[in-house]
Design a protein around this motif. Structure first.
Motif, short mmCIF file in Angstrom:
data_model
loop_
_atom_site.label_atom_id
_atom_site.label_comp_id
_atom_site.label_asym_id
_atom_site.label_seq_id
_atom_site.Cartn_x
_atom_site.Cartn_y
_atom_site.Cartn_z
N ASP A 183 39.46 -18.58 -102.84
CA ASP A 183 40.18 -19.84 -102.66
C ASP A 183 41.66 -19.73 -102.96
O ASP A 183 42.46 -20.56 -102.55
CB ASP A 183 39.58 -20.89 -103.63
N GLU A 184 42.03 -18.69 -103.72
CA GLU A 184 43.42 -18.55 -104.16
C GLU A 184 44.31 -17.92 -103.09
O GLU A 184 45.51 -17.84 -103.25
CB GLU A 184 43.47 -17.72 -105.45
N LEU A 185 43.70 -17.47 -101.99
CA LEU A 185 44.45 -16.64 -101.04
C LEU A 185 45.15 -17.44 -99.96
O LEU A 185 44.57 -18.36 -99.38
CB LEU A 185 43.50 -15.64 -100.37
N GLY A 247 36.78 -9.13 -102.51
CA GLY A 247 36.69 -10.28 -103.42
C GLY A 247 35.25 -10.76 -103.55
O GLY A 247 34.40 -10.52 -102.69
N GLY A 248 35.01 -11.44 -104.68
CA GLY A 248 33.72 -12.10 -104.84
C GLY A 248 32.55 -11.21 -105.19
O GLY A 248 31.41 -11.66 -105.14
N VAL A 249 32.81 -9.94 -105.53
CA VAL A 249 31.68 -9.08 -105.88
C VAL A 249 31.55 -8.88 -107.38
O VAL A 249 30.60 -8.27 -107.86
CB VAL A 249 31.73 -7.70 -105.18
N PHE A 254 32.61 -18.84 -109.35
CA PHE A 254 32.69 -19.63 -108.12
C PHE A 254 32.54 -18.79 -106.87
O PHE A 254 32.94 -19.18 -105.80
CB PHE A 254 34.02 -20.39 -108.07
N ASP A 255 31.99 -17.59 -107.04
CA ASP A 255 31.93 -16.71 -105.89
C ASP A 255 30.70 -16.98 -105.05
O ASP A 255 29.60 -16.53 -105.35
CB ASP A 255 31.98 -15.24 -106.34
N TYR A 256 30.90 -17.71 -103.96
CA TYR A 256 29.79 -18.00 -103.06
C TYR A 256 29.47 -16.81 -102.16
O TYR A 256 28.45 -16.80 -101.48
CB TYR A 256 30.11 -19.23 -102.20
#
Ligand code: AMP
Ligand code: MG
Length: 400
Positions: A183-185, A247-249, A254-256
């Motif tokens: 979301d920050e990107l 990202g997200g791993v 909040f990592d969907y």
């Protein structure tokens, strides 16, 4: 944490070379041959001269100097209609076909032409075959030129062109999709709002893919929202042979990405005993390999080098997917406190006149400090509890 070798084996056993296809020789640079390339023609296609000079009958030069009658001039691309008889010579340019009757060439530097009388004085005796390139001397019909598995470079393509091949059977060039998650990107160049950062991973990963000679497909930024992430991966899997996401791993709340990939794919979430790039995920979405690279910019590049590049090289048909490693001398201390991990440090360096590599830290070694990675020539591989002081040998993985 699992060892790097285990993580790699897990990935490599699930990927295989892509299908083969015929491509124009002009589009085959960097691709891997899928079947043996066999010559259907001779190279050279006809006997020709390797020198500018005079085509003669070698027997006529016995007792040189001798004077021969000029009966023609032959440029490359032309053919001599008649036959060179005893006492005759044909002026001939490099690459021109040997005239019938002639069996040797005297180089122009060893002869003197007399245009008025249409004669040439030959200064030296020559043997049969002197400066003559025989038909098929490089390649003959039926020769196995290159085996399946050969990575086609400039020389290979030149040889294929020399035997008149128009197309060649190769492993398809992988299409690799790149998606950033978070979301920050942002990537529009506008003023950063609170908490926002600019997406750099997509740029680096797309560039690494393109530099490897693969087709890079920009899948954009997927914000941390389930439907967006699902749509990005499903459409990516449809259009690409592999997907790189960053990202997200890691352990973020909040990592969907994790939730979605577990729903639509068969992912294994790993913690590899390396630094940087500890978190890593791999699995299949609709049969397409998905590499879940960590979000930190250095980590995503290192993860690409250690995990994704070897796997995609395998898909591209390379028999040996790993980067070569060399031994270097470290000018800095590269020792790290024991943490159970092998560290991959960003180092600058070069070989000296004797070919031995010397390396030093390329800058800040944080996984968010991309400038050191950008400047790095190599990654220094420092296993846990191995001390590397100034002047010590260290293994390096050369990046460029
Ligand atoms: P994550 O793996 O999503 O937990 O992200 C780890 C760190 O990498 C965070 O500081 C993220 O802001 C940063 N990061 C994630 N994706 C990118 C990207 N595409 N470009 C630059 N930094 C990123
Ligand atoms: Mg994130």
């Amino acid at each position: 944490m699992i060892p790097l070798a285990e993580a790699r084996a897990h990935v490599l056993q699930q990927v295989a070379p892509l299908a083969s296809t015929a491509v124009a020789v002009g589009d085959a640079a960097g691709l891997v041959l899928a079947s043996d390339a066999v010559a259907a023609e001779l190279v050279p296609p006809f006997a020709n001269t390797a020198m500018d000079g005079f085509a003669v009958r070698a027997a006529d030069t016995i007792g040189a100097p001798v004077t021969l009658q000029l009966v023609g001039t032959l440029a490359a691309g032309a053919a001599f209609e008649g036959t060179v008889e005893a006492g005759q010579a044909v002026q001939i340019m490099t690459g021109a076909p040997m005239p019938d009757g002639a069996d040797a060439v005297v180089m122009v530097e060893r002869s003197t032409i007399d245009s008025a009388s249409n004669r040439v004085e030959i200064e030296i005796e020559v043997e049969v075959g002197n400066h003559v390139r025989r038909a098929g001397e490089d390649v003959t019909t039926g020769d196995l030129l290159f085996r399946a598995g050969t990575v086609l470079g400039a020389g290979h393509l030149g040889v294929l062109a020399s035997v008149g091949l128009q197309t060649v059977e190769v492993i398809r060039r992988p299409r690799v999709g790149v998606v950033s998650t978070g979301d920050e990107l942002v990537d529009d160049g506008g003023v950063l709002q609170a908490g926002q950062i600019r997406d750099s991973n997509r740029r680096t990963l797309l560039t690494l893919v393109a530099e490897a000679g693969w087709e890079a497909v920009d899948l954009g930024i997927a914000i941390d929202e389930k439907e967006t992430i699902r749509e990005a991966f499903i459409s990516g899997a449809e259009s690409c042979d592999a997907i790189l996401s960053s990202g997200g791993v890691s352990m973020g709340a909040f990592d969907y990405v994790k939730v979605v990939l577990d729903e639509i794919g068969s992912m294994r979430w790993m913690q590899i005993a390396i630094k940087p790039a500890k978190p890593f995920a791999f699995g299949m979405v609709d049969g397409t390999p998905v590499f879940g690279l960590p979000g930190n910019p250095v980590s995503s590049m290192v993860s690409f080098e250690l995990m994704a590049r070897p796997a995609i090289r395998t898909m591209a048909g390379h028999a040996d997917p790993f980067a070569p490693r060399l031994l270097a001398i470290s000018e800095d201390s590269l020792t790290h406190p024991p943490d159970g991990k092998t560290h991959f440090l960003r180092v600058e360096g070069e070989p000296d006149e004797s070919g031995r590599w010397y390396v030093r830290r390329a800058g800040g070694q944080g996984s968010h400090q991309l400038t050191a990675m950008a400047r790095a020539d190599a990654l220094a591989v420092v296993p846990d509890e191995v001390e590397v002081g100034p002047g010590d040998e260290v293994e390096i993985m050369v990046l460029r």
